[in-house]
Design a protein around this motif. Sequence first.
Motif, mmCIF file in Angstrom:
data_model
loop_
_atom_site.group_PDB
_atom_site.id
_atom_site.type_symbol
_atom_site.label_atom_id
_atom_site.label_comp_id
_atom_site.label_asym_id
_atom_site.label_seq_id
_atom_site.Cartn_x
_atom_site.Cartn_y
_atom_site.Cartn_z
ATOM 1 N N SER A 3 5.008 10.349 7.242
ATOM 2 C CA SER A 3 4.622 10.042 5.874
ATOM 3 C C SER A 3 4.675 8.531 5.629
ATOM 4 C CB SER A 3 5.545 10.766 4.899
ATOM 5 O OG SER A 3 6.876 10.307 5.031
ATOM 6 N N VAL A 4 3.868 8.095 4.684
ATOM 7 C CA VAL A 4 3.768 6.680 4.355
ATOM 8 C C VAL A 4 4.738 6.356 3.229
ATOM 9 C CG1 VAL A 4 2.254 4.877 3.452
ATOM 10 C CG2 VAL A 4 1.381 6.527 5.113
ATOM 11 N N GLY A 5 5.571 5.358 3.457
ATOM 12 C CA GLY A 5 6.503 4.880 2.444
ATOM 13 C C GLY A 5 6.295 3.412 2.163
ATOM 14 N N ASP A 6 7.228 2.819 1.433
ATOM 15 C CA ASP A 6 7.061 1.422 1.056
ATOM 16 C C ASP A 6 7.111 0.474 2.250
ATOM 17 O OD1 ASP A 6 9.768 1.664 1.590
ATOM 18 O OD2 ASP A 6 10.356 1.576 -0.515
ATOM 19 N N GLU A 7 7.895 0.812 3.272
ATOM 20 C CA GLU A 7 7.952 -0.054 4.449
ATOM 21 C C GLU A 7 6.622 -0.065 5.189
ATOM 22 O OE1 GLU A 7 11.234 1.118 6.838
ATOM 23 O OE2 GLU A 7 12.754 0.496 5.380
ATOM 24 N N THR A 8 5.960 1.096 5.237
ATOM 25 C CA THR A 8 4.644 1.162 5.877
ATOM 26 C C THR A 8 3.632 0.327 5.099
ATOM 27 O OG1 THR A 8 5.135 3.397 6.654
ATOM 28 C CG2 THR A 8 2.838 2.701 6.698
ATOM 29 N N LEU A 9 3.676 0.424 3.780
ATOM 30 C CA LEU A 9 2.751 -0.363 2.955
ATOM 31 C C LEU A 9 2.950 -1.857 3.168
ATOM 32 C CD1 LEU A 9 2.889 1.618 -0.422
ATOM 33 C CD2 LEU A 9 1.130 1.725 1.345
ATOM 34 N N LEU A 10 4.199 -2.290 3.252
ATOM 35 C CA LEU A 10 4.473 -3.705 3.464
ATOM 36 C C LEU A 10 4.008 -4.158 4.841
ATOM 37 C CD1 LEU A 10 5.690 -6.370 2.578
ATOM 38 C CD2 LEU A 10 7.932 -5.535 3.333
ATOM 39 N N SER A 11 4.258 -3.343 5.884
ATOM 40 C CA SER A 11 3.816 -3.690 7.234
ATOM 41 C C SER A 11 2.299 -3.733 7.316
ATOM 42 C CB SER A 11 4.378 -2.688 8.248
ATOM 43 O OG SER A 11 5.789 -2.695 8.241
ATOM 44 N N LEU A 12 1.635 -2.804 6.637
ATOM 45 C CA LEU A 12 0.171 -2.785 6.631
ATOM 46 C C LEU A 12 -0.373 -4.063 6.006
ATOM 47 C CD1 LEU A 12 -1.979 0.287 5.677
ATOM 48 C CD2 LEU A 12 -2.491 -1.934 4.697
ATOM 49 N N ALA A 13 0.222 -4.472 4.893
ATOM 50 C CA ALA A 13 -0.228 -5.704 4.238
ATOM 51 C C ALA A 13 0.036 -6.928 5.105
ATOM 52 C CB ALA A 13 0.468 -5.847 2.889
ATOM 53 N N THR A 14 1.141 -6.915 5.832
ATOM 54 C CA THR A 14 1.458 -8.037 6.715
ATOM 55 C C THR A 14 0.495 -8.104 7.886
ATOM 56 O OG1 THR A 14 3.795 -7.801 6.099
ATOM 57 C CG2 THR A 14 3.294 -9.105 8.057
#
Length: 622
Positions: A246-257
């Motif tokens: 599942s996608v959480g906030d850490e995944t969102l931050l890594s994706l943006a990075t």
Amino acid sequence: MAADHEQVEEIMARSCNSNVHFHDIPDAILSSIFSLITDTRSRNAMSLVCLKWHLIERSTRTFLSLRGNIRDLFLLPTCFRAVTNLDLSLVSPWGSPILDSSPNTALLAQALHWTFPSVVTLTVYARNPSILKFLAPQWPHLRQVKLVRWHQRSSTTLGFDFLALFEHCHSLASLDLSHFYNWTEDLPPALEAYPSVAASLSHLNILNYTSAQGFKSHELLAITSACPNLREFLATCIFDHRYFGSVGDETLLSLATNCPRLSLLHLVDSSSMSAARGNPDNDGYTTGDARIRQNMLIEMFSALPLLEELVLDVCHNVRDTWVALEMLNSKCPRLKSLKLGQFHGVCKGIDARPDGIALCSRLESLSIKNCADLTDSGLISISLGCPRLTKFEVQGCKKITKLGMTKVASILRKTLTEVKISCCKHLNTVTSLQALEPIQDSLQRLHIDCVWEMVEQSGSEASSSAKSAGLKCSEKRRGIWEETNLNKKYKKYNGNGDGYASSTWEKLQCLSLWIEAGELLNPLALAGLDDCPVLEEIQIKVEGDCRHQSSPSPPDDFGLSSLRCYPRLSKMELDCQTAIGYALTAPSGHGDLSPWERFYLNGIGKIEPHRAQLLASTGHRC
């Protein structure tokens, strides 16, 4: 299309007012004029004027969608040498490998290249990997590719569907897999095997409409890590923390990075892709919360300074988001379009001071979906804080009322041209249209739900009315609508105390409707949408279960004939694919889909052909 016709008429008028005939214009200038016309119908009509116009039109067309039997090589048109955008997804036999239908696959691929030598944008139905194996070498300079496949994926090695494309097309900038059935684990290894192609991609669309399967967290990170130069990224994923990956906030931050140059980010939970219209009576909260914290959202926004369009449809509660949304305005100064799903607390709306999403003053498009605590005061704060909004959507917001939407329409009267109101408990058809009265003279696109409210009737009316067999919307209701609304047609209070004035939706061009299975379309005009002089397009989505209703009798009419009141109507899309019914397996005493198909299409022939050319597409899902 209207703009194209106006350009042609203006050019013709100027030529008629001078001594120079239109045919005296040099071919080079005439070709430039034809290249300005993009509408297919307009171009086809122009090509019928004379042989010269026919040749110029064929030589300047850049988009072409082929239909017909691909095996008949002599039918391939040889006059479209300038075509750069080629669509091969609709050639017959549809659903079969197009090249396998020819006895000489290599010859057919070469014939396509010789006929269309300038193609840089390709759409193709890729049933198996062999199709791209033959077609990709023919156009090695392809920039944009869209793959289509609705059938089950064949048993091949992971990533094998894309290897031929990546091997031969090194300049690939855009890849669209939104209608391509494949496994989520197919794409990452193919991108990792061709790092130069992955690095050249600027647009990647993996919103999977063909499957309910979403991309897992590690797959999204692998894709974005391989494609660091993405500017537009659209993906279906899993936000439910009960599932692996599942996608959480850490995944969102890594994706943006991984992709700091993103200008468009579109992340949608897989359940949202196939979900039917929600229940307006629910409180708006889901049973579980998404693992997204406010501080991580702020860090994500900080990592995407070039963001212009953001969609986060999470389908699981993200609470108290107003703090993060306030930072969105400063961290992403270019943001113009925002869509949030299942975000709560987007705007407190306690006083006149804007807060939360209302501080995003540069927004031109805003969509709020399933926000359980959005109130009228929040709507007013948003409209005051976002004065540039031209498009505004509210869906599944239970607490907003006619008063709040009327305030929004009044405050944004000079800018708002597109509105969508759906699945809001206190906004049925009539109240929605009444709330939009301040902008009804400027609105161009509108979506509403066809929710007809019952009107009390006297005893004499009740005794004289009769129900229509099998339909929830009865003849009795229709009679009530006619009697109670005929005197209100075309009228609204003008505010001067001296009577009523005519009301016209004078700029409305596109109307989108949701209607429950079994309901009639006739009350639409009576509800206030009878005077739309420039309406050109109608989209109707029918949803519900037909199996619990009696089969409609032959005289029953859905109400398409009532669309005769729109003189400029030229296109209609009738979508019944989410209406559930029996398909050739109806139990004894129950009707299958056939009578319902006739019911929904009955009356289409009553619309005068010279006033409306209706294109209706129907489908059903069992």
